[in-house]
Structure formats: C-alpha cells, structure tokens
Scaffold this motif. Structure first.
Motif, PDB file in Angstrom:
ATOM      1  N   ARG A 116       0.915  -0.980  -0.089  1.00 32.44           N
ATOM      2  CA  ARG A 116      -0.144  -0.082  -0.038  1.00 32.44           C
ATOM      3  C   ARG A 116       0.840   1.110   0.127  1.00 32.44           C
ATOM      4  O   ARG A 116       0.432   2.207  -0.744  1.00 32.44           O
ATOM      5  CB  ARG A 116      -0.833   0.032   1.500  1.00 32.44           C
ATOM      6  N   GLY A 119       1.953   2.279  -3.248  1.00 32.46           N
ATOM      7  CA  GLY A 119       1.000   2.691  -4.158  1.00 32.46           C
ATOM      8  C   GLY A 119       0.565   1.376  -4.944  1.00 32.46           C
ATOM      9  O   GLY A 119      -0.187   1.758  -6.198  1.00 32.46           O
ATOM     10  N   ALA A 150      -7.630   4.712   1.163  1.00 27.92           N
ATOM     11  CA  ALA A 150      -7.621   5.034  -0.411  1.00 27.92           C
ATOM     12  C   ALA A 150      -8.921   5.928  -0.702  1.00 27.92           C
ATOM     13  O   ALA A 150      -8.941   6.466  -1.771  1.00 27.92           O
ATOM     14  CB  ALA A 150      -7.766   3.992  -1.236  1.00 27.92           C
TER      15      ALA A 150
END
Length: 283
Positions: A116, A119, A150
């Motif tokens: 995460r 990205g 997100a």
C-alpha cells in the motif's frame, strides 16, 4: 575462597520478561543478554521480543537475517517488519513473501501495508483477500481499512458487509468504521459497542475517537480511552494523551504522549514538541 556465583540465568530471564511486560524493553535487553550468556534456553526468544518492543531494528536484522538465510523461515515475518522499519523495502518484500508462502499467514498484513505504501493497492488487497480466505483474523478487517485509507467508501462498505461476522470481532469494528463514515451514526454506535463486547483489538480506542469526532460528552470519550488503556489496546497511549492535551490537561497528557513516543509514535513526538513549543526534530 571461591568467588560468589553470578545471578541465576533463569532468574534473569524472568526479570527480563517482567521488564518487557512493564513497558521497559530497553532495560530488559542487557538483563536478557546476561541470561543468554548464562545458557538460559528461554533467553533468545525473550531478547528478540525486547529488541522488537524497543524498536532496535538493526539488532533484529543482524540476529534474524543469518537465521532466515540458513532456512529458519519461521523468523521471516519478524525480519521483514524490521527491514521495513529500516527502509530496506525491496529486501523486506522478498522476506515477507517468503514468510507468507511458508505458512505465516499473518505476515500478509505487513506485506499488504508495504505494498500500500508503495501505491500498489490492487496487489495489497489481493494479498489480504487471500489471507482472509486462509482464516487470518485481521486480514478481512484490513481489507476494509485499505479501502477507507484510499477514500473508496463504496469498496470499503462492500468489503465490510461481506466479511462482518461476530466470530471475527475486528470485522465488526471495521463495519462500525464504515457506518461512521457513511453518517449512519446510530448503527455505528451499536457496532462499536458490540465490537468492544466481543474483544476487537482497538474497539475502545476507535469508539472514543468516533465519540470525540461527533461532539460527545468528554466524560464518555474519556471512559472509552481509559478502557482502551486498561486493556492495552495498540495506540491507546497516544489516543488518551491527545485527548487530555486537547482538553487542556497538559500535565496528565505528557506521560501518555511520552509513552507513545517511546514506542515510536511520530504523532506523539509531534504533540510533545507542540506542548513544549519546540521543533519535533529536537526529540
């Protein structure tokens, strides 16, 4: 005259374990080194715990790296965490994947966080979905958290509704977080309370933060943070310290913020700097 014998290694191990439990891992390290030198069988695992608890990441890597290289893959997950903390991300990913592939399913949560942060959200979600299917107790809730981080509330809601079960209390907490973001506060209240009754890992901390954000009575907020502290919930020291700070109870706040800072919480360091009117780099 024979020299008096040194401390018993077993007693040193007990002392070291007590220091770790008391939140004093730095003090435990030297005690446990002595216990290990004396041949105490429990000392190596306790010393590793002390290194991890104190954030002595280079010591962890120096200790576990050769073991993993020699095929002792049960240490790969903890090695991967230390490598992430040191910023050695490529090697960390390799080691964490080894841990997961070797049956350490919980290591998938650390791998997903690493992905995460780079990205690679699709990969991160896939790793957690597979871990959830394998029965990991945190992975399902972490799928929801990834989507919330997100900003994809629809995906978070779909995942939360799919995974929510009282057999896994953290999924109930994840659904509470989604309902809070959806503005469905009545449902959120009920779910937070139920998550706390079921023993979700951060239930009281999260509920206190929710109550604070909705303008609840400060006494109700503090009750939740105090219960989180009593239960030793992760992040509870910072949450309580920040609350006390915001309430203007600076002397009370300081000890909790310092405790969180000692555990490596950057937000706590920044809050202490703000409290003292200095730059965070001075800590």
């Amino acid at each position: 005259m024979n020299p008096s014998p040194g401390p018993d290694p077993a007693d040193l191990a007990v002392q070291g374990a007590a220091l770790i439990a008391d939140g004093r891992p730095f003090e435990a390290i030297e005690v446990l080194r002595q216990a290990m030198a004396g041949g105490e069988p429990s000392a190596p695992d306790l010393l590793l715990r002390a290194y991890l608890a104190s954030g002595s990441w280079r010591a962890v890597v120096d200790w576990l790296g050769p073991l993993v290289d020699d095929g002792h893959v049960r240490f790969a997950g903890r090695l991967g965490v230390a490598l992430v903390e040191l910023g050695e991300r490529e090697r960390a990913e390799t080691v964490l994947r080894l841990a997961v592939e070797s049956g350490d399913v919980p290591a998938a949560n650390d791998l997903a966080i690493l992905l995460r942060d780079e990205g690679r959200m699709v990969e991160a979600v896939n790793v957690l979905v597979e871990a959830a299917a394998a029965g990991d107790q945190l992975a399902a809730a972490n799928v929801v958290a990834l989507h919330l981080d997100a900003g994809d509330l629809a995906a978070a809601a779909a995942a939360a509704e799919r995974y929510a079960t009282e057999r896994q209390p953290d999924t109930v907490l994840a659904l509470a977080e989604v309902r809070a973001q959806q503005g469905r506060h009545g449902e959120a209240h009920d779910l937070y309370r139920r998550a706390g009754q079921l023993g979700a890992l951060r239930a009281h901390t999260a509920y206190g933060q929710f109550l604070s954000g909705t303008g609840a009575d400060p006494e109700a907020v503090e009750r939740e943070f105090r219960e989180a502290e009593r239960l030793g919930e992760p992040g509870s020291a910072f949450a309580l310290g920040r609350f006390l700070y915001d309430e203007g109870r600076f002397d009370e706040a300081r000890s909790y913020l310092q405790m969180a800072a000692d555990e490596g919480d950057r937000q706590a360091v920044e809050a202490l700097a703000e409290l003292d009117g200095v730059e965070a780099d001075e800590y």
